[in-house]
Write an enzyme that holds these catalytic residues in place. Sequence first.
Site, PDB file in Angstrom:
ATOM      1  N   LYS A 196       0.818  -1.207   0.000  1.00  0.00           N
ATOM      2  CA  LYS A 196       0.000   0.000   0.000  1.00  0.00           C
ATOM      3  C   LYS A 196       0.855   1.261   0.000  1.00  0.00           C
ATOM      4  O   LYS A 196       2.009   1.256   0.412  1.00  0.00           O
ATOM      5  CB  LYS A 196      -0.970  -0.028   1.176  1.00  0.00           C
ATOM      6  CG  LYS A 196      -2.070  -1.076   0.977  1.00  0.00           C
ATOM      7  CD  LYS A 196      -3.148  -1.022   2.040  1.00  0.00           C
ATOM      8  CE  LYS A 196      -4.273  -2.009   1.701  1.00  0.00           C
ATOM      9  NZ  LYS A 196      -5.332  -2.013   2.748  1.00  0.00           N
ATOM     10  N   ARG A 255      -3.371 -10.415   4.886  1.00  0.00           N
ATOM     11  CA  ARG A 255      -3.805 -10.412   3.482  1.00  0.00           C
ATOM     12  C   ARG A 255      -2.660  -9.839   2.642  1.00  0.00           C
ATOM     13  O   ARG A 255      -2.285  -8.671   2.800  1.00  0.00           O
ATOM     14  CB  ARG A 255      -5.065  -9.560   3.328  1.00  0.00           C
ATOM     15  CG  ARG A 255      -5.636  -9.536   1.907  1.00  0.00           C
ATOM     16  CD  ARG A 255      -6.894  -8.673   1.869  1.00  0.00           C
ATOM     17  NE  ARG A 255      -7.492  -8.660   0.535  1.00  0.00           N
ATOM     18  CZ  ARG A 255      -7.156  -7.820  -0.441  1.00  0.00           C
ATOM     19  NH1 ARG A 255      -6.214  -6.903  -0.230  1.00  0.00           N
ATOM     20  NH2 ARG A 255      -7.760  -7.883  -1.620  1.00  0.00           N
TER      21      ARG A 255
END
Length: 383
Positions: A327, A362
């Site tokens: 991210k 995840r």
Amino acid sequence: MPEALVSSAFTRSPALPRGFDVSGGGLHLLPAGLVWGEQAAAAVISGNGWPIADGWAAFTALGVITRRQGGGAALAVAPFAEVVDWAEGEDPALARLVAETIHRIGAKRRKWGGLDMDRPRIMGIVNVTPDSFSDGGEAFETEAAIKRGLALAEAGAGIIDVGGESTRPGADPVSPEEEAGRVLPVVRALAEKGLCVSIDTRHAVVMGAAVEAGARIINDVTALLGDPDAPVVAARSGADLCLMHMQGDDPRTMQAAPVYDCAPLDVFDHLAGRVSECEAAGIARDRICLDPGIGFGKTPEHCAQILGSLALLHGLGLPLLLGVSRKSFVARLSKGEAAKDRLPGTLAANLAGLDAGYQILRVHDVPETVQALTVWKAMREGA
């Protein structure tokens, strides 16, 4: 370039609060002084600690956090036993609140997605999209997506998360019909291989169809707020759920100007509210997992503050999922690296999640995460 230095979400307090009014809410407990392995067992046996999720970690201290008039939150940290004594000496209602929270933190988590939550699990990402921020287009074709899912499972992913709509900031929405056409063949093929499949969607019609195709988990970035039919469909599906925190109601605009009074507490309170709403809709609490939503309606500073107090969410007594893979906050706290060059920062955040007792990671990079998890596990078992 890197963002400015991060400030704490909390203001330090030299002592535990006195005369706290429980009826007004606003008190949170943050497990602190974490230990693992035999150190954790010794702390619990001696009465100087308490387990987290009946798992690999225990806490020996607690941060007592209270919201401040005018904004922000004050934090006082004290040994575990001292906090218990403080609550009992203050008020019976406060003592009950603290005891109930401690027991929720320590309770064993039930199976989720059919998997035991007594050890960390890896959720591998399969984006059946042309425009996801990190790997858009790599698995857009059905056969490529199926092949990727099988490879991730072979590499050690216990859950395969299949998504057909990018939720990166600014992404164009996809109709439920187009999304279903992308993901259903992939979900069905992977489920037929016996894999635990999660469907990453905010559309009720896709949720229902994916569960019929074999998905065991619904993973919704809007926590069932993105589609008015989602709570009913999710309840009837029988699937387990992951409720994620996102500030705002649209991934396209969520990063426009995110603002929090205290990011970790605001995330906690929002997710607590969503759990209550789901229970009211007929969804059993033990079907729910929570995700703090790193990068969804949050600045890099907000992300760092939430990651710095991850154990706070154990106060809701549910399995916890951490999704930080590749991210942008990693790059914005570092040197502006491209998505595929953010593995070191991703691993750093994921290891913090494991230390905090999170059950599910995840990730895009499954083999690398498996290696990190293996070494981490050996260190913690040797503690």
